[in-house]
Design a protein around this motif. Structure first.
Motif, PDB file in Angstrom:
ATOM      1  N   GLN A 208     -10.502 -17.275   1.131  1.00  0.00           N
ATOM      2  CA  GLN A 208      -9.129 -17.444   1.603  1.00  0.00           C
ATOM      3  C   GLN A 208      -8.309 -18.321   0.655  1.00  0.00           C
ATOM      4  O   GLN A 208      -7.132 -18.563   0.908  1.00  0.00           O
ATOM      5  CB  GLN A 208      -9.145 -18.047   3.009  1.00  0.00           C
ATOM      6  N   PHE A 239     -10.842 -15.112   8.788  1.00  0.00           N
ATOM      7  CA  PHE A 239     -10.640 -15.783  10.085  1.00  0.00           C
ATOM      8  C   PHE A 239     -10.931 -17.279  10.018  1.00  0.00           C
ATOM      9  O   PHE A 239     -11.102 -17.918  11.050  1.00  0.00           O
ATOM     10  CB  PHE A 239     -11.478 -15.125  11.180  1.00  0.00           C
ATOM     11  N   GLY A 240     -11.042 -17.834   8.822  1.00  0.00           N
ATOM     12  CA  GLY A 240     -11.368 -19.245   8.675  1.00  0.00           C
ATOM     13  C   GLY A 240     -12.695 -19.447   7.969  1.00  0.00           C
ATOM     14  O   GLY A 240     -12.894 -20.414   7.250  1.00  0.00           O
ATOM     15  N   TRP A 347     -14.247 -23.442  10.610  1.00  0.00           N
ATOM     16  CA  TRP A 347     -13.044 -22.853  11.191  1.00  0.00           C
ATOM     17  C   TRP A 347     -13.306 -21.439  11.704  1.00  0.00           C
ATOM     18  O   TRP A 347     -13.975 -20.641  11.062  1.00  0.00           O
ATOM     19  CB  TRP A 347     -11.931 -22.767  10.148  1.00  0.00           C
ATOM     20  N   MET A 348     -12.741 -21.154  12.854  1.00  0.00           N
ATOM     21  CA  MET A 348     -12.663 -19.787  13.361  1.00  0.00           C
ATOM     22  C   MET A 348     -11.316 -19.675  14.058  1.00  0.00           C
ATOM     23  O   MET A 348     -10.992 -20.493  14.919  1.00  0.00           O
ATOM     24  CB  MET A 348     -13.806 -19.495  14.333  1.00  0.00           C
ATOM     25  N   ARG A 349     -10.544 -18.726  13.656  1.00  0.00           N
ATOM     26  CA  ARG A 349      -9.178 -18.476  14.142  1.00  0.00           C
ATOM     27  C   ARG A 349      -8.727 -19.443  15.247  1.00  0.00           C
ATOM     28  O   ARG A 349      -9.239 -19.396  16.353  1.00  0.00           O
ATOM     29  CB  ARG A 349      -9.056 -17.028  14.616  1.00  0.00           C
ATOM     30  N   ALA A 350      -7.762 -20.278  14.912  1.00  0.00           N
ATOM     31  CA  ALA A 350      -7.249 -21.321  15.808  1.00  0.00           C
ATOM     32  C   ALA A 350      -8.352 -22.259  16.287  1.00  0.00           C
ATOM     33  O   ALA A 350      -8.538 -22.462  17.490  1.00  0.00           O
ATOM     34  CB  ALA A 350      -6.495 -20.729  16.990  1.00  0.00           C
ATOM     35  N   PRO A 351      -9.082 -22.844  15.323  1.00  0.00           N
ATOM     36  CA  PRO A 351     -10.061 -23.861  15.729  1.00  0.00           C
ATOM     37  C   PRO A 351      -9.329 -24.951  16.508  1.00  0.00           C
ATOM     38  O   PRO A 351      -8.269 -25.403  16.084  1.00  0.00           O
ATOM     39  CB  PRO A 351     -10.602 -24.388  14.391  1.00  0.00           C
ATOM     40  N   ALA A 504      -5.342 -19.842   2.609  1.00  0.00           N
ATOM     41  CA  ALA A 504      -4.821 -19.044   3.723  1.00  0.00           C
ATOM     42  C   ALA A 504      -5.493 -19.557   4.988  1.00  0.00           C
ATOM     43  O   ALA A 504      -6.513 -19.033   5.419  1.00  0.00           O
ATOM     44  CB  ALA A 504      -5.129 -17.560   3.514  1.00  0.00           C
ATOM     45  N   GLY A 505      -4.944 -20.591   5.562  1.00  0.00           N
ATOM     46  CA  GLY A 505      -5.548 -21.182   6.754  1.00  0.00           C
ATOM     47  C   GLY A 505      -4.499 -21.909   7.567  1.00  0.00           C
ATOM     48  O   GLY A 505      -3.424 -22.251   7.061  1.00  0.00           O
ATOM     49  N   GLY A 506      -4.810 -22.116   8.822  1.00  0.00           N
ATOM     50  CA  GLY A 506      -3.901 -22.840   9.701  1.00  0.00           C
ATOM     51  C   GLY A 506      -2.559 -22.142   9.860  1.00  0.00           C
ATOM     52  O   GLY A 506      -1.546 -22.796  10.137  1.00  0.00           O
ATOM     53  N   GLU A 662      -2.639 -17.142  13.896  1.00  0.00           N
ATOM     54  CA  GLU A 662      -3.544 -17.697  14.899  1.00  0.00           C
ATOM     55  C   GLU A 662      -3.016 -17.711  16.323  1.00  0.00           C
ATOM     56  O   GLU A 662      -3.795 -17.646  17.279  1.00  0.00           O
ATOM     57  CB  GLU A 662      -3.989 -19.094  14.459  1.00  0.00           C
TER      58      GLU A 662
HETATM   59 MO1  MOS Z   1      -7.773 -20.055   9.972  1.00  0.00          MO
HETATM   60  S1  MOS Z   1      -9.309 -20.603  11.233  1.00  0.00           S
HETATM   61  O1  MOS Z   1      -6.935 -21.500   9.904  1.00  0.00           O
HETATM   62  O2  MOS Z   1      -8.446 -19.688   8.475  1.00  0.00           O
END
Ligand code: MOS
Length: 701
Positions: A208, A239-240, A347-351, A504-506, A662
């Motif tokens: 990501q 997805f994290g 992390w997993m989508r919207a941790p 690519a997160g959060g 997310e």
């Molecule tokens: Mo997402 S869990 O912020 O890659």
């Protein structure tokens, strides 16, 4: 904040990478053409805790086609061993079952796998503990929770607020460990080249964030950042779990170093991913709500116990949404960790928000029932005028509009609040609602470069497209910022040779990278005007958001679910689901809708299916493949739709967007649980909600 004009933005441009993807010409990590590749298969620990006392690689090395074997006794040394997850093959300790302790490298993947099977390993085992218990005497408070939130917060006097409440709820909800299963497994090609006299390392990775991989891994191998190039033009989901490099990358690089000159390919198997690439921590969440008879909250407490790994801390921010969601004078949140002999959660989508709002929005539904108030009305009565946590005004809190719009579209009016009021033959039918929030964050460290030639603008930034639509949305942003057609933009992403980009997160990707693209476009137009000469170029970092400290930047949403539960078998079906979101500007409605529906689908999946079952006798996940780890498939997802408010956030970024990767998953599981309760009268407080749980709770009676 000066916004760019929306011309291409807001139009449903089809995916620019779509043709390459469906024709199979978009290269994923291990598909890049490299000369003379080798293949790696790992050796994984078969005990949960202890020491490796011997590894016999003789059988493997005698196998024709095997080129090398690495063990904990002979692997190259890392320059930095401070990261407990990444520091593999540096000593004989085993921290969890499945840990990487060796590798066999061969001319084919099959030979490598056969070779790895021939490695004989002996252990000295120690007692292990992999089971999360809320009363574990070893539980502790971390210094902070992800990414930098305080561990605990307290406002007012929660106990006093609970004591004065006319109605109160005190419930414990649990969520299981869950594993990310992107379609493209974690995979990389590592090449270690010393032929020029200077070490040059290349990593084609499924990640990501190429720059994150480089900044994490270069120091591990004693390399300058310029000596490690990371490429990821196409990524099949993450997805994290691909938000940071994991130990499999280190193993591939160690092997590439051992076999200098020949690239080493390592694609994790689906089963290996259940030990190697992180997972959503299981949680135990106690929620206490106090309210007056009209449903106005007098107190809220959200206390979480969750897993971390003994080898490295990971502290999920499970209760943070409860800090900002509703108005109440007395509010407390806390997080406690239990360190276990397990792989490091990640992390997993919207941790945080995802498991946290499952519990919190289930509790709100229980409160609505206890007060005899419609669950939408209950939420409206607890709307805060400003952010309860920071005291700042919202940049755009439109939760009430999401709830009202959804209620009308879904057909909420006239709903009988009593459970088990509707049946259709042997099916019990109910509806549920839940709210959602997710922060609109921006990542620092983004720069873009623009060059004009051949009547086209080449726009460079090391961003990632993990299936989210980056190729398309960033092209649209660049076009609007430059005042040209999207066809005049040539975007390049996914390479550390391009300007630096954040992960690519959060849900920060498009907003953060887009801000850099806008800054570079503004610099370009300032420096070169609207009729640039060939070769004209400019680069600029994203500007800091002047409004970030003045406003509370959050997205919101409301989920509406219809559930049908079979009276005799307990089978649960979701025929209808609607999400209404407030996410700022829709940059590309087509890819946006796909993100929201994907999040909602993953929410239904978590509500009804996903469950990483750990066998505590041995310490591994037994549901470690897609036959036993169930994920929502097409047959599980029927009429599912996502819409959004027509809105521009003037305080978030120059595009007016807030990110949408997310929020679709947040609260979705609560809406399912609330609908199942409305259908059946059975309140399940442990995910996933399965046929046997509703049956054993007496749905037949
Ligand atoms: Mo997402 S869990 O912020 O890659």
């Amino acid at each position: 904040m000066t916004l760019i004009p929306a011309d291409s933005m807001g139009t449903p441009l089809t995916r620019l990478d779509g043709y390459a993807k469906v024709t199979g010409t978009a290269p994923y990590a291990v598909e890049h053409r490299v000369d003379n590749p080798l293949y790696l298969h790992p050796v994984q620990a078969t005990v949960a805790r202890g020491r490796v006392t011997a590894m016999d690689t003789g059988g493997a090395l005698r196998l024709p086609g095997v080129v090398a074997a690495l063990t904990v006794f002979d692997a190259p040394a890392l320059a930095d061993t401070s990261d407990g997850e990444l520091s593999i093959l540096q000593d004989d300790h085993v921290h969890f079952r499945g840990q990487l302790i060796g590798a066999v490298v061969a001319e084919t993947a099959e030979t490598a796998r056969h070779g790895a099977d021939l490695v004989r390993t002996e252990y000295e085992t120690e007692p292990h503990n992999t089971e999360l218990r809320a009363d574990d005497p070893g539980r502790y408070a971390p210094d902070q929770v992800n990414p930098t939130f305080p561990t605990d917060t307290e406002e007012g006097d929660v106990e006093a607020g609970l004591a004065e409440a006319e109605v109160s709820i005190d419930r414990t909800y649990t969520t299981p460990a869950e594993h990310n299963n992107p379609m493209e497994p974690h995979a990389c090609i590592a090449r270690w080249d010393e032929s020029s006299g200077r070490t040059e390392v290349t990593l084609y990775d499924s990640t990501q964030g190429v720059h994150t991989v480089r900044s994490t891994l270069a120091p591990l191998f004693g390399l300058e950042p310029s000596q490690l190039r990371v490429l990821a033009p196409h990524v099949g989901g993450g997805f994290g779990s691909k938000g940071a490099p994991h130990a499999h990358n280190v193993l591939a690089l160690l092997a590439a170093r051992r076999c200098a000159g020949r690239p080493v390919k390592y694609a994790c198997t689906r089963q290996q991913m259940f030990a190697l690439v992180g997972y959503r921590t299981p949680t135990v969440q106690r929620i206490r709500l106090g309210a007056d008879r009209d449903g106005r909250l007098t107190a809220l407490a959200h206390d979480v116990v969750e897993t971390t790994a003994r080898v490295k801390e990971f502290a999920e921010q499970t209760a943070v949404a409860s800090r900002t969601m509703y108005a109440t004078p007395n509010r407390r949140t806390s997080h406690r960790l239990v360190a276990l002999d397990v792989p490091v959660p990640f992390w997993m989508r919207a941790p945080g928000e995802c498991p946290g709002m499952y519990a919190a929005e289930s509790a709100m539904d229980e409160l609505a029932v206890a007060c005899g108030i419609d669950p939408i009305e209950l939420r409206i009565r607890n709307e805060p005028g400003t952010d309860p946590e920071s005291g700042r005004p919202w940049s755009g809190r439109h939760l009430v509009e999401c709830l009202r719009t959804g209620a009308e579209r879904f057909g909420w009016a006239g709903r009988d609040p009593a459970p088990r009021a509707r049946t259709d033959g042997d099916w019990l039918v109910g509806t549920g609602v839940a709210a959602a929030t997710y922060p609109a964050m921006a990542m620092p460290g983004n720069t873009a470069r623009i060059e004009f030639a051949d009547q086209h603008y080449t726009v460079d930034i090391g961003a990632a497209d993990i299936g989210t639509g980056t190729w398309t949305a960033l092209t649209q942003i660049a076009a609007d910022a430059l005042g040209c057609a999207p066809t005049a933009v040539r975007l390049r992403i996914g390479d550390t040779d391009l300007p630096e980009a954040s992960v690519a997160g959060g849900s920060t990707g498009i907003g953060s990278w887009g801000s850099a693209v806008v800054a570079a476009a503004r610099a370009f137009r300032r420096e070169h005007g609207d009729h640039p000469a060939a070769g004209a170029h400019s680069s600029a970092p994203a500007e800091e958001n002047p409004d970030a400290g003045k406003f509370a930047l959050h997205s919101f949403g409301a989920h509406f679910v219809e559930a049908r539960v079979h009276r005799a078998t307990g089978e649960i079906r979701i025929p209808r689901m609607l999400g209404v979101f407030s996410i700022g500007r829709a940059i590309n409605p087509r890819t946006l809708r796909s993100q929201l529906i994907g999040g909602m689908t993953m929410g239904v999946s978590g509500a009804l299916h996903e469950d990483s079952v750990r066998d505590h006798r041995f310490g591994h996940i037994v549901t470690h493949d897609l036959a036993s780890y169930h994920i929502s498939a097409h047959a599980d997802v029927q009429d599912i739709d996502a819409i959004w408010l027509d809105e521009v956030d003037e305080h978030s970024n120059p595009m007016g967007s807030r990110g949408a990767g997310e929020i679709g998953i947040v609260g979705a599981a609560a809406a399912v649980a609330n609908a199942v309760h409305h259908a059946t009268g059975v309140r399940v407080r442990a995910l996933p909600i399965t046929a046997d749980t509703v049956l054993s709770a007496g749905v037949q009676s």
